[in-house]
Design a protein around this motif. Structure first.
Motif, mmCIF file in Angstrom:
data_model
loop_
_atom_site.group_PDB
_atom_site.id
_atom_site.type_symbol
_atom_site.label_atom_id
_atom_site.label_comp_id
_atom_site.label_asym_id
_atom_site.label_seq_id
_atom_site.Cartn_x
_atom_site.Cartn_y
_atom_site.Cartn_z
ATOM 1 N N LEU A 119 0.831 -1.208 0.000
ATOM 2 C CA LEU A 119 0.000 0.000 0.000
ATOM 3 C C LEU A 119 0.861 1.251 0.000
ATOM 4 N N ARG A 120 0.424 2.239 -0.762
ATOM 5 C CA ARG A 120 1.171 3.494 -0.878
ATOM 6 C C ARG A 120 0.195 4.585 -1.320
ATOM 7 N N MET B 263 -3.263 4.653 -3.791
ATOM 8 C CA MET B 263 -3.987 3.385 -3.829
ATOM 9 C C MET B 263 -5.229 3.461 -2.942
ATOM 10 N N ARG B 264 -6.179 2.564 -3.217
ATOM 11 C CA ARG B 264 -7.410 2.495 -2.435
ATOM 12 C C ARG B 264 -7.534 1.099 -1.835
ATOM 13 N N ALA B 265 -7.773 1.053 -0.522
ATOM 14 C CA ALA B 265 -7.907 -0.212 0.192
ATOM 15 C C ALA B 265 -9.267 -0.275 0.872
ATOM 16 N N SER C 40 0.581 4.333 5.448
ATOM 17 C CA SER C 40 0.854 4.039 4.044
ATOM 18 C C SER C 40 0.579 5.204 3.109
ATOM 19 N N ALA D 208 -2.213 5.481 1.689
ATOM 20 C CA ALA D 208 -3.332 5.028 0.856
ATOM 21 C C ALA D 208 -4.652 5.515 1.446
ATOM 22 N N ASP E 140 -7.684 -1.461 -4.853
ATOM 23 C CA ASP E 140 -6.419 -2.130 -5.167
ATOM 24 C C ASP E 140 -6.139 -3.276 -4.204
ATOM 25 N N LYS F 239 -9.781 -4.527 -8.083
ATOM 26 C CA LYS F 239 -9.337 -4.260 -9.442
ATOM 27 C C LYS F 239 -8.566 -5.473 -9.974
ATOM 28 N N GLY G 55 -5.476 -6.905 -8.255
ATOM 29 C CA GLY G 55 -5.549 -6.505 -6.858
ATOM 30 C C GLY G 55 -5.371 -7.670 -5.893
#
Length: 304
Positions: free
Chosen positions: A78-79, A82-84, A102, A104, A150, A176, A179
């Motif tokens: 994660l960075r 991105m979407r979590a 992260s 994110a 993601d 995604k 993902g």
């Protein structure tokens, strides 16, 4: 206990006492009633991150849990940008730690409206409203579009669902292409006898609002049937040695029994005893999993 709490406790005990089929049929009421009862106690004894991680001398439980959450964020890659999705996000502890660490954006999904609202308040207090969202909803009917995230992760939460295969299929749907599905899950060991299940697993289900527990083999099958690949179930590095954690949980149970100030607290202490007994006998496991949605195609096959 207030009259409302007494009624909730009585309803929970009635639902939890059923066999695994009826428990699953009443899963939403079972789980929300449980967290109506235990959330304040969990906040008191566990804080906002309400999962397990290996205890070690000299480290506070809060620090240990946050380290585990950062480990998962790193392992998931994660960075910023991105979407979590955090499935079963509770009062928001892991989601807020992972978002802050992260960079994110993390969306939390939880059944319980009170816990979801608590997470929103904590996000505001921590200045993380722009990096998080907390949504009330069900893991087996997620209120998100296809290919929205993601990474989808869960800390010991999918065990509360009655249809775990459908929950993993929903995770695959909202991921995604390319993902990652990743997390930790409560499981019953493979190959248990019917007597072991009756003696060691059924008490856990009734104390912890679990319709039933999957096994490692069953979890791997559910991930594959959801169309995910590169399936990993079980990783000693990710899980660590939880034996000291069971010792700590026994100490909390001692305290709960000594206080004796609430039937719910006593109930939770008895549940902790059941959990540590099943864990030490090898019937109960907390295992890490990860699996990936293939690039360029939707998952195939029915949920298990």
């Amino acid at each position: 206990m207030t009259e409302t709490t007494e009624a909730t406790f009585a309803r929970y005990l009635r639902l939890a006492a059923e066999d695994d089929g009826p428990r699953g049929e009443h899963c939403l009421d079972l789980v929300t009633s449980y967290y109506d009862l235990v959330t304040d106690f969990y906040m008191e004894g566990w804080g906002p991150s309400q999962h397990f991680a290996p205890a070690r001398p000299g480290a506070s439980p809060t620090d240990i849990l946050a380290e585990g959450e950062r480990y998962l964020a790193d392992r998931a890659g994660l960075r910023p940008g991105m979407r979590a999705l955090d499935v079963g996000s509770g009062v928001g502890g892991p989601a807020l730690t992972i978002a802050a660490y992260s960079g994110a954006h993390v969306t939390g999904l939880d059944l319980h409206p009170g816990r979801t609202e608590h997470a929103r308040r904590r996000a505001t207090d921590l200045g993380l409203r722009d990096r998080t969202a907390f949504v009330e909803g069900d893991a087996v009917r997620m209120p998100f579009d296809d290919a929205s995230f993601d990474v989808v992760y869960a800390f010991e939460a999918i065990c509360h669902t009655a249809d775990k295969g459908r929950a993993h299929a929903e995770i695959a749907r909202v991921l995604k292409p390319g993902g990652l599905s990743i997390g930790y899950e409560w499981l019953a060991a493979d190959g248990l006898s019917a007597e072991d299940v009756r003696r060691l697993i059924e008490p856990l289900c009734r104390y912890y609002a679990l319709p039933q527990l999957a096994t490692p083999a069953r979890l791997a099958e559910q991930l594959r049937c959801a169309g995910l690949t590169d399936v990993v179930v079980g990783d000693p590095e990710a899980t660590g040695d939880l034996s000291p954690t069971w010792d700590h949980l026994d100490q909390l149970a001692d305290l709960g029994e000594q206080l004796g100030d609430s039937p719910v607290r006593t109930f939770m202490a008895h549940g902790a005893r059941a959990l540590t007994r099943a864990a030490r006998e090898g019937a109960f496991l907390i295992e890490f999993w990860e699996a990936r949605k293939p690039e360029g195609r939707e998952p195939e096959g029915p949920a298990v």
